[in-house]
Design an enzyme around this catalytic site. Structure first.
Site: not given
Ligand code: PGA
Length: 258
Positions: A13-15, A100, A102, A172, A178, A214, A235-236
């Site tokens: 998930n590149w966001k 998600h 966010e 999640e 994050g 994470s 994500g990251g």
């Molecule tokens: P993260 O994000 O791996 O940076 O914690 C995961 C996500 O929000 O899908």
């Protein structure tokens, strides 16, 4: 189906990250590295929708599939700035992340809106990756199951058993996203087992259940070894080819062929 027969799935998930030049290098590296994985490990990347065409042109013919991070609740119309699920399908996409945390938090997406978006994605032939998760406050109040169960139920209530079986669900925990603070494998497994039971009651026990929050090369394998964790939503670490591919190899180490 046993957990091995379900295989493993790792989705990036590149966001809101990426630029054309950097994306080219990352997508090419992921395509190349994924070619060396066993067939029961599937790899995907969910890019900003503007870069779908780029993902399609660089990933077509590889084993990596691609998708977006959100879709509109509408199929077309006067909804400035929105991207509809059928538009996403035009670019050969497989996945659409929906719900998600966010988007639930920063864009005020309700559980009902997430459920409608899930339906639009399914109608367009996409595989929705439905995200659920509790905040730290909710966990500490002992409300994790009520929260994630409620989020999942809102989606399942609108789907036939056949469509429910087409979902991917990602657990999640908001406090782990994050933050560098992953849920422990035991904490994640407990919630996954709970979600699996809910899905089984709907006749969709074999839905792929991803853990996100994470996930890094050094904790991925322990998470992926849990019986109800079928892979990860990353994500990251999905922005660095070495880290993302190391996580994919951790999935391979826990898969049947690995
Ligand atoms: P993260 O994000 O791996 O940076 O914690 C995961 C996500 O929000 O899908």
């Amino acid at each position: 189906m046993s957990k091995q027969q379900r295989g493993k799935l790792v989705v990036g998930n590149w966001k809101m990250h990426g630029r054309l030049a950097a994306n080219t290098a990352l997508l090419q590296a992921v395509a190349q590295g994924s070619g060396e994985l066993p067939a029961d490990v599937r790899v995907g990347v969910c890019v900003p929708s503007l870069y779908l065409a780029q993902a399609q042109s660089l990933l077509e013919g590889s084993s990596v599939v691609w998708g977006v991070q959100d879709v509109s609740a509408f199929t077309h119309g006067a909804y400035t700035g929105e991207v509809a699920a059928p538009m996403v399908t035009d670019f050969g996409a497989t996945f659409a992340i929906v719900g998600h945390s966010e988007r639930r938090a920063y864009h005020r997406e309700s559980a009902e809106l997430v459920a409608v978006k899930t339906q639009r994605a399914l109608e367009a032939g996409l595989t929705p990756i439905v995200c659920v998760g509790e905040t730290l406050e909710e966990r500490e109040a002992g409300s994790t199951e009520r929260v994630v169960g409620g989020q999942l139920d809102e989606v399942l209530a609108r789907l036939s058993a056949h469509d429910a079986a087409r979902l991917v669900v990602a657990y999640e925990p908001v406090w782990a996203i994050g933050t560098g603070k992953s849920a422990s494998a035991q904490q994640a497994q407990a919630v996954h087992a709970f979600l699996r039971a809910r899905l089984a009651a709907k006749g969709a026990a074999d839905v792929a259940l991803l853990y996100g929050g994470s996930v890094k090369p050094d904790n991925a394998e322990e998470l992926f070894r849990q019986s109800d964790i079928d892979g990860g939503l990353i994500g990251g670490a999905s922005l660095k080819d070495h880290d993302f591919l190391a996580i994919c190899r951790a999935a391979a180490a826990t898969s049947l062929a690995g």
